[in-house]
Structure formats: C-alpha cells, structure tokens
Design a protein around this motif. Structure first.
Motif, short mmCIF file in Angstrom:
data_model
loop_
_atom_site.label_atom_id
_atom_site.label_comp_id
_atom_site.label_asym_id
_atom_site.label_seq_id
_atom_site.Cartn_x
_atom_site.Cartn_y
_atom_site.Cartn_z
N LEU A 1 38.64 36.64 50.11
CA LEU A 1 38.40 36.13 48.76
C LEU A 1 39.08 37.01 47.73
CD1 LEU A 1 34.59 35.34 49.08
CD2 LEU A 1 36.48 33.68 49.10
N ILE A 2 39.45 36.38 46.61
CA ILE A 2 39.97 37.12 45.46
C ILE A 2 39.70 36.30 44.20
CG2 ILE A 2 42.32 36.15 45.51
CD1 ILE A 2 43.32 39.04 44.79
N GLY A 3 39.61 36.99 43.07
CA GLY A 3 39.49 36.31 41.77
C GLY A 3 38.14 35.67 41.56
N GLY A 4 38.14 34.49 40.93
CA GLY A 4 36.90 33.79 40.64
C GLY A 4 36.12 33.45 41.90
N GLU B 1 42.10 38.04 36.38
CA GLU B 1 43.48 38.54 36.19
C GLU B 1 43.50 40.07 36.13
OE1 GLU B 1 42.01 36.35 34.26
OE2 GLU B 1 43.19 34.50 34.18
N LEU B 2 42.66 40.62 35.23
CA LEU B 2 42.68 42.07 35.03
C LEU B 2 41.99 42.81 36.18
CD1 LEU B 2 41.98 42.66 31.23
CD2 LEU B 2 44.03 43.23 32.51
N GLY B 3 40.98 42.17 36.78
CA GLY B 3 40.20 42.86 37.80
C GLY B 3 40.72 42.65 39.22
N ALA B 4 41.62 41.70 39.41
CA ALA B 4 42.11 41.44 40.77
C ALA B 4 43.63 41.61 40.88
CB ALA B 4 41.72 40.03 41.21
N GLY C 1 42.52 32.36 46.69
CA GLY C 1 42.12 32.49 45.29
C GLY C 1 41.46 31.25 44.74
N ASP C 2 41.88 30.87 43.52
CA ASP C 2 41.16 29.85 42.74
C ASP C 2 42.01 28.60 42.47
OD1 ASP C 2 39.15 31.78 42.50
OD2 ASP C 2 40.20 32.68 40.78
N GLY C 3 41.30 27.56 42.00
CA GLY C 3 41.98 26.34 41.57
C GLY C 3 42.86 25.77 42.66
#
Ligand code: IPM
Ligand code: MG
Length: 359
Positions: A43-46, A90-93, A11-13
């Motif tokens: 991959l996921i999220g941003g 958040e809402l899309g993944a 994911g991210d960050g």
C-alpha cells in the motif's frame, strides 16, 4: 531466465486499474520469454492512510529498498485533500520515497506518437520530429529545502521554502544527462534562471564543468521562462533537457501537451546502478476512477522501462513497446484516444500481442 522481483505500489484512484493492466502485460511477457515474476504488492498514499497506516508504510519502503525496482500507479485524491503536510499522500509518500531511495534522476520523454499528432492542440509542424527527454533533478532544490511560517498568528503571516543545491547534486544529475545525450542526439539543453537565482548560477557553472568531459555533446543554456516558449515553438531542436526539480516539474507537464495525451507517457526515477521507480506521469484521476475508462498505456510503458532499466531486459521491453505501438496505430484504445475499449481490454490486447507479429 530471470526472476523479476519488484515492488508494486498501485496507490490510489486509477492507479490500481492501470496497474492491473500492466501486471497482465508483464505476466504475458514473462511467459513469452521464459522468465518468472515475483511481485511484492504494498500500500501507498491514500490507500495506506485508509488502512490505518502512514502514507508510506515502513513495509512498503522496506520492500522498495530490497527489490530496487518499483512500479507505482498514482497517489492522492480529494478524499485526502484535507490532510496537512506530511500526512498528505504526495508529501508523505511520494517525496520521502524519492528521497529515501535516492532517486535523483527523473526522466520523462516527449516524442509525439504519429497516431496521436492530431490530438495535440498545436499545429502538426510544431510536433513532427519532436523527440526529447527531460532529465529532472528529483531529490533537491525547493521541494526539500527548509519550509515554514513566520508570525502565523499575526495579521500578516509569511511563509518560506528554501531552495538549495550542492555542487555534487548538480554534478551527478548533469552526468546522467550527458551520458544519456551520448546515446541519443548528443545535445544537452540546461535550463535555469541564472539571471536571478544563486542556485542557478552554481547550476550553470557545474554543468559547464561536467561538459568538459563530453566534448562530443553540444551544450546550450536557456532561461526557464524562455524555455517554456521554445519548447512549443521549436521542440524538435531539443534532445536532453537538463533542469532542477521545480522547473522540471513545470516543464514536464508542458512537454506532455506536445504528446497529445498524458495517458501515454511513462517515467523513470533513477538512482545509481539499477535502482529505479517507474510510474505514469499522470495522476490518480479520481473523477474517472473505478469506471474502466483510464488509459493504461503510460503504466504499461512504465513497466517496459522497468524491464529495460532495472532488469536489463531490452528485448522484453521492446516487445511491449511494439505491442503498444500497434495498439495506437490500430486504435485499440480507451475513449480518451478515440477508442472504445476499457482499461482492462486494452491491457488484454497488449498482453495478447506482446512478442507477436505486430508489424
Ligand atoms: C510530479 C508531481 C509531483 C511533483 C507531486 C504530486 C508532488 O507533480 O511527479 O510531477 O511535484 O513532483
Ligand atoms: Mg508534476
């Protein structure tokens, strides 16, 4: 010998940094115990959005469904905050992943580690002896109800989110809670708002029905507003706290305060059978991302839970937990816990001590 085939969604960050530390620990663990790792990284999220994909790419979801075990870092960050609705990480993944995999039972523990008690803002007397888990319903309620806007162009627009629960949704999460309580201190505290909400009245009635099959387990009901106080003032009275999606979201953040740091709390989101997703309860922490400051312990403990719950590798999970325990006692930690190690150094220390003599 087991082949541990799972889907890895960093994911991210800080998700990628704590993720790499956890993978390092998993590698050391399988070497020690003679297993193999078969990691499907996606991959996921941003990170997926930046690669020109949907927040939850089809291949990420397909891999998750196939392996049935997912280790997830974190999703989201300010870079994608301007996006709306299901375009958001958040809402899309996260939410569709929970729904698609039917991960209806979210477990988050609260058991302050002795080495961290002085880091919590509460007095020691309210923390010692606290050892409970929250069993949060994760695929129903207001998160997944119909939502929308009325009269968006008028001078007084309104918006709504519907909260709906079916008896079967309440029954299956209640069964998970009672089963878990049986393995622990044999007490379930069901949290609702039955003095106001129709869904809560159904919730309470169904929990009562399920309780009839568990006469060896004590059941109490508390209203959610009162529970926010009881959790802080008599946390040690609780064992399994059973609650619906939105109340569970709020109460689990509150529970993390008892533990001195969000950086050490893992979670599991379970379906029936061995299907599960494991992730730290902290978020993507964009303010410290890429600096080696992130505490990897919650992610490493989430990986241990994956071994225990999806792969039934209890000794391996316990070996990782023992090494984490030793790191906390000896101060081999990142700055948030008063140590001076980087994310990957903590990961390496744990990797070096898995299955060793850490007593
Ligand atoms: C959590 C988070 C999520 C939730 C958000 C990121 C959608 O707060 O896992 O607790 O509300 O469930
Ligand atoms: Mg939350």
């Amino acid at each position: 010998m087991a082949n541990i085939n799972f889907t890895y969604l960093p994911g991210d960050g800080i998700g990628t940094e704590v993720g790499e530390a956890a993978i390092n620990v998993l590698n050391a663990t399988v070497n020690k115990f003679g297993h193999t790792l078969d990691i499907e990284r996606h991959l996921i999220g941003g990170a997926a959005i930046d690669a020109g994909m949907k927040p939850l790419p089809d291949e990420s979801l397909a891999s998750a469904k196939k392996t049935g075990a997912i280790l997830l870092g974190a999703v989201g960050g300010p870079k994608w905050d301007h996006l709306k609705g299901s375009d958001r990480p958040e809402l899309g993944a996260l939410l569709p992943l929970r729904k698609e995999l039917n991960l209806y039972a979210n477990i988050r523990p609260a058991a302050p580690h002795p080495a961290l008690i002085d880091r919590a803002p509460l007095k020691r007397e309210f923390l010692e002896g606290v050892d409970f888990v929250v069993m949060r319903e994760l695929t129903g309620g207001i998160y997944f109800g119909k939502k929308g806007k009325d009269n968006p162009n008028s001078n007084n627009p309104s918006a709504y989110d519907e909260c709906r629960y079916s008896e079967s949704e309440i029954r299956r999460i209640s069964i998970k809670a009672f089963d878990l309580a049986r393995l622990r201190k044999k007490k379930v505290t069901s949290v609702d708002k039955s003095n106001v909400l129709e869904t809560s009245r159904l919730w309470r009635a169904v929990v009562e029905k399920v309780a009839k099959d568990y006469e060896d387990v004590d059941l109490e009901h508390l209203l959610v507003d009162a529970m926010t106080m009881h959790m802080l003032t008599r946390g040690k009275d609780f064992d399994v706290i059973l609650t619906e999606n939105m109340f569970g979201d709020i109460l689990t953040d509150e529970a993390s305060v008892l533990c001195g740091s969000m950086g050490v709390i893992p979670s599991a989101s379970l379906s029936d059978g061995t299907m599960g997703m494991y992730e730290p309860i902290h978020g993507s922490a964009p303010d410290i991302a890429g600096q080696g400051k992130a505490n990897p312990l919650a992610m490493i403990l989430s990986a241990a839970w994956m071994l225990r719950l999806s792969f039934k590798l209890e000794n391996e999970a316990a070996a990782i937990e023992a090494a984490v325990d030793a790191a906390l006692y000896d101060g081999h930690t990142t700055g948030d816990l008063g140590g001076s190690m980087t994310t990957s150094e903590v990961g390496q220390w744990i990797a070096d001590h898995v299955g060793g003599d850490v007593s």
